[in-house]
Design an enzyme around this catalytic site. Structure first.
Site, PDB file in Angstrom:
ATOM      1  N   LEU A 146       0.819  -1.215   0.000  1.00 43.35           N
ATOM      2  CA  LEU A 146       0.000   0.000   0.000  1.00 43.35           C
ATOM      3  C   LEU A 146       0.847   1.255   0.000  1.00 43.35           C
ATOM      4  O   LEU A 146       0.482   2.260  -0.598  1.00 43.35           O
ATOM      5  CB  LEU A 146      -0.939   0.000   1.209  1.00 43.35           C
ATOM      6  CG  LEU A 146      -2.007  -1.096   1.235  1.00 43.35           C
ATOM      7  CD1 LEU A 146      -2.800  -1.038   2.534  1.00 43.35           C
ATOM      8  CD2 LEU A 146      -2.940  -0.979   0.038  1.00 43.35           C
ATOM      9  N   GLY A 147       1.957   1.245   0.684  1.00 40.65           N
ATOM     10  CA  GLY A 147       2.837   2.410   0.750  1.00 40.65           C
ATOM     11  C   GLY A 147       4.008   2.112   1.653  1.00 40.65           C
ATOM     12  O   GLY A 147       4.060   1.092   2.345  1.00 40.65           O
ATOM     13  N   ASN A 151      10.492   5.773   5.225  1.00 45.71           N
ATOM     14  CA  ASN A 151      11.913   5.559   5.460  1.00 45.71           C
ATOM     15  C   ASN A 151      12.188   4.299   6.270  1.00 45.71           C
ATOM     16  O   ASN A 151      13.184   3.615   6.040  1.00 45.71           O
ATOM     17  CB  ASN A 151      12.512   6.777   6.169  1.00 45.71           C
ATOM     18  CG  ASN A 151      12.480   8.009   5.304  1.00 45.71           C
ATOM     19  OD1 ASN A 151      12.583   7.916   4.086  1.00 45.71           O
ATOM     20  ND2 ASN A 151      12.322   9.176   5.913  1.00 45.71           N
ATOM     21  N   PHE A 152      11.344   4.008   7.228  1.00 46.89           N
ATOM     22  CA  PHE A 152      11.607   2.871   8.098  1.00 46.89           C
ATOM     23  C   PHE A 152      10.386   1.967   8.252  1.00 46.89           C
ATOM     24  O   PHE A 152      10.343   1.141   9.154  1.00 46.89           O
ATOM     25  CB  PHE A 152      12.069   3.342   9.480  1.00 46.89           C
ATOM     26  CG  PHE A 152      11.150   4.346  10.108  1.00 46.89           C
ATOM     27  CD1 PHE A 152      10.000   3.955  10.771  1.00 46.89           C
ATOM     28  CD2 PHE A 152      11.434   5.701  10.023  1.00 46.89           C
ATOM     29  CE1 PHE A 152       9.149   4.882  11.338  1.00 46.89           C
ATOM     30  CE2 PHE A 152      10.587   6.637  10.591  1.00 46.89           C
ATOM     31  CZ  PHE A 152       9.445   6.226  11.259  1.00 46.89           C
ATOM     32  N   VAL A 198       6.857  -0.026   6.044  1.00 45.16           N
ATOM     33  CA  VAL A 198       6.130  -0.371   4.824  1.00 45.16           C
ATOM     34  C   VAL A 198       4.758  -0.875   5.239  1.00 45.16           C
ATOM     35  O   VAL A 198       4.608  -1.541   6.265  1.00 45.16           O
ATOM     36  CB  VAL A 198       6.891  -1.431   3.993  1.00 45.16           C
ATOM     37  CG1 VAL A 198       7.085  -2.706   4.794  1.00 45.16           C
ATOM     38  CG2 VAL A 198       6.161  -1.733   2.692  1.00 45.16           C
ATOM     39  N   ASP A 217      -2.184  16.239  14.553  1.00 45.97           N
ATOM     40  CA  ASP A 217      -1.796  16.166  13.140  1.00 45.97           C
ATOM     41  C   ASP A 217      -3.028  15.897  12.275  1.00 45.97           C
ATOM     42  O   ASP A 217      -2.998  15.054  11.378  1.00 45.97           O
ATOM     43  CB  ASP A 217      -0.747  15.078  12.920  1.00 45.97           C
ATOM     44  CG  ASP A 217      -0.025  15.232  11.585  1.00 45.97           C
ATOM     45  OD1 ASP A 217      -0.068  16.349  11.015  1.00 45.97           O
ATOM     46  OD2 ASP A 217       0.575  14.249  11.111  1.00 45.97           O
TER      47      ASP A 217
END
EC number: 2.7.11.1
Length: 776
Positions: free
Chosen positions: A33-34, A37-38, A40, A149
């Site tokens: 899906l995406g 940096n650290f 998946v 956020d």
């Protein structure tokens, strides 16, 4: 981008040519899906319930202590949040080096992507979505959790297009009266107190972000944006934004009450719920009752769904261990199956609305049978002979290097191999003549092997410009720096530019309206001329103006649309506060596109102010831009100014300094065309504060006023004292005969007929032209 095949090749020596699916615990991995940096994110399907889930796989070895603490805190927060509009946590698995977070999968993706593809929502649609967002945020605040956020990228859409709030990476606990001091968030959605580095109350921070989110839903663009972070910071601190003409008055009032600079004067969630715009649809008020939707999710308090427990017991899953897992919030395989079955049961009830009228004891066996028939339980979980737990999750075998390169990227080869292994679809040979214990069935089968591997690469997104339409109310603008020798720059300096707005206000900065505005008015001085997209005859699409993207993180330029359309007249349907832009000024150029995705940051309070940034740009302009012209002697004094003196200037002084530099550039460029022109001595003349005429053909200042080595601040001050005489109010013009070199513009004066090199303020009304003087 990491690409992993849906199937893996069978190891050599098996004699079979078919491919086998990969599996993580009880989940069959389908696709990626995406990734970041650290971490998946994988799309997987539970092998028992056949439910699609999202698995976030985090490499702990690439995280420092602070980021690792942030991950654990996010998991802790999600364990406490059980709401129909918040992404549900199903399971947490952890090894020595890896962390696997199994959450609910929202099949329709992010609200951000939906807006980029379909444009802004209607107010009725936005109201429905905002009610769900508000319900989720209120639930968090009631549990003393602040998100910090909130943005459209973190608002997901499920199969029914309902909102699912996600990503609690910046979330934290708060206590009323104890302010927080972590200045984090995404810059376009961050509140002013975050940029200023002030301590803040958590709920007030989320309310500001809610105002930005509602604006984006209704308008399809960001209220605060800029080419860089200092510019964005300045606009947020001023609290000024533009309202499109199609927004209703009630919606505008609600947004303005949320986007108040003073956090103490912002509206509360309780007041938002009672606002007239929120109360416009009575059907949404009846749906906003999460009590029924939360039945069965408060399992840690002893509220279990006996129907789901019965289904699990029929599958051979130990009931006592399931209840213990729910009570202890273990979020293991037992809890995951319980919550996934509960979700399936809710979906079954939603598809049969008539079943609500049936008594519960009569319909309970029917639901259980239907759920059992649709589960398609794998053969290996049926009771047979006893077996070793290692057979359920054997140790991964070494595969050939060519197979790994074709199926799994080098990053996932080491990070996911402890949990990924080929699985024979026909498990009858493995579990033949063996019985299965329900307890050993759901043991967490995770290998504890250590791993080492290279870092994960970032996935590159496809950037596409979106179609849009025209028509927007403009209440704020920038100064265009694109000009030609025949059209020198005109910089308007407002006395309120350097003064911060009053606390608790969110007002517009109105500009004079030009009745003669046309297609050339808005497109003449833009860096990227033209407008994007088309307009729909049914409803207005998102009014995007094509130009440079204003996202401070990515700063990419927008492409031109296939068809260039003239701007819609701003005179139709305008309220009393509506205004438009004069020619030569940049129009409203924000748009929500795929390449405008924003990221969360820590330390937003460390962003430097706009005045310092302008000062640095003026240094570069004086060194690079002025070197191509043969400037007069006073320019050396401008270039010799030290950086320390520039840093101490105010914003107004820096703007005046830039105006002086632009005037010198234009004067040097056109001076060659007027070498034969008579040099006229300047005559002191009193102008009104709004007068900003540039004289091309005579010296800008008398020679004694510009001395070598004079600082630009002193030069600007003498310019004001000797020629402009700026005061608080307009000064009356002298009644005597004017000098021969000065003539008054008549209302019928045609600017197109002026001699080459003359200039005036463009797009002025007839009444305004009578108050300006043209110097010939």
């Amino acid at each position: 981008m990491v690409i992993m095949s849906e199937f893996s090749a069978v190891p050599t020596g098996t004699g079979q040519g078919q491919q086998k699916p990969l599996r993580v615990g009880f989940y069959d991995v389908e696709r990626t899906l995406g990734k970041g940096n650290f971490a998946v994110v994988k799309l997987a399907r539970h092998r028992v319930t056949k439910t699609q889930v999202a698995i976030k796989i985090i490499d702990k070895t690439r995280l420092d202590s602070s980021n690792l603490e942030k991950i654990y805190r996010e998991v802790q927060l999600m364990k406490l949040l059980n709401h129909p509009n918040i992404i549900k946590l199903y399971q947490v698995m952890e090894t020595k080096d890896m962390l696997y977070i199994v959450t609910e999968f929202a099949k329709n993706g992010e609200m951000f992507d939906y807006l980029t593809s379909n444009g802004h929502l209607s107010e009725n649609e936005a109201r429905k979505k905002f009610w769900q967002i508000l319900s989720a945020v209120e639930y968090c605040h009631n549990h003393h959790i602040v998100h910090r956020d909130l943005k459209t990228e973190n608002l997901l859409l499920d199969g029914n297009m309902d909102i699912k709030l996600a990503d609690f990476g910046f979330g934290n606990f708060y206590k009323p009266g104890e302010p927080l001091s972590t200045w984090c968030g995404s810059p376009p959605y961050a509140a002013p107190e975050v940029f200023e580095g002030k301590e803040y109350e958590g709920p007030q921070l989320d309310i500001w972000s809610l105002g930005v989110v509602l604006y984006v839903l209704v308008c399809g663009s960001l209220p605060f944006d800029g080419p860089n972070l200092p510019t964005l910071r300045q606009r947020v601190l001023e609290g000024r934004f533009r309202i499109p003409f199609f927004m209703s008055q009630d919606c505008e009032t609600l947004i303005r009450r949320m986007l108040v600079v003073d956090p103490a004067k912002r509206i509360t969630i309780a007041q938002i719920r009672q606002h007239r715009w929120m109360q416009a649809d009575p059907t949404l008020l009846q749906q906003d009752d999460p009590a029924f939707s939360m039945q069965g999710y408060t399992s840690n308090l002893g509220d279990y769904n006996e129907q789901v427990l019965g289904i699990m017991q029929a599958l051979g899953i130990d009931r006592q261990r399931t209840v213990e897992s729910l009570q202890n919030s273990s979020y293991n395989h037992f809890a995951a199956i319980y919550y996934l079955l509960l979700e399936r049961l809710r979906e079954h009830r939603s598809t049969q609305p008539s079943s609500r009228a049936t008594p519960a004891p009569a319909r309970q066996p029917q639901l259980r049978n239907s759920d059992l028939s649709s589960l398609e339980v794998p053969q290996e979980i049926l009771p047979c002979d006893p077996f070793r737990p290692s057979l359920l999750c054997p140790q991964p075998q070494a595969l050939a290097q060519s197979v790994l390169q074709a199926e799994i990227d080098c990053d996932l080869h080491s990070s996911l191999q402890p949990l990924f292994f080929p699985l024979d679809t026909n498990c009858s040979g493995v579990f033949r003549h063996r019985s299965i214990s329900p307890s050993s069935l759901l043991d967490t089968a995770i290998s504890e092997e250590a791993r080492q591997g290279p870092s994960l690469e970032e996935e590159q997104e496809v950037q596409e410009p979106l179609p849009g339409s025209t028509g927007r109310r403009h209440t704020l603008a920038e100064v265009s720096t694109h000009f030609s020798p025949l059209n020198p720059p005109c910089i308007i300096v407002s006395s309120s530019a350097a003064v911060s707005p009053s606390e608790g206000t969110s007002s517009d900065s109105c500009l004079p309206f030009s009745a003669s505005e046309g297609p050339a008015g808005l497109g003449g001085g833009l860096a990227t001329p033209g407008l994007l997209g088309t307009s729909s005859p049914v409803r207005l699409a998102s009014p995007f103006l094509g130009s440079q993207s204003a996202t401070p993180v990515l700063q990419s330029q927008a492409g031109l649309g296939a068809t260039v359309l003239p701007p819609v007249s701003f005179q139709e349907g305008r309220r009393a506060s509506d205004t438009s832009l004069t020619q030569g000024l940049k129009a409203f150029r924000q748009q929500l596109r795929k390449n405008a995705r924003t990221k969360g940051f820590l330390g937003l309070n460390k962003i430097k102010g706009l005045a310092r940034q302008v000062c640095q740009s003026s240094i570069r302009g004086s060194r690079g831009g002025m070197s191509t012209f043969h400037t007069p002697a006073p320019s050396s004094g401008l270039q010799g100014c030290t950086a320390s003196s520039r840093e101490g200037r105010s914003l107004l002084e820096e703007v005046l300094h830039q105006q002086r530099l632009l005037q010198l550039q234009h004067h040097s460029a056109v001076s060659s065309d007027y070498q034969q022109a008579p040099q006229l001595s300047p005559v002191p003349y009193v102008l009104t504060p709004c007068d900003g005429l540039l004289v091309s053909g005579i010296p800008l200042l008398p020679t004694p006023l510009l001395q070598p080595g004079m600082s630009p601040v002193a030069s600007a001050a003498q310019l004001l004292d000797a020629h402009l005489h700026i005061s608080a109010g307009p000064v009356a013009l002298p009644t005597g005969p004017l000098p021969q070199c000065l003539t008054r513009l008549s209302p019928s004066c045609d600017p197109a007929g002026l001699p080459q090199g003359d200039c005036e303020m463009e797009d002025l009304t007839s009444g305004q032209r009578g108050t300006f003087v043209l110097v010939q």
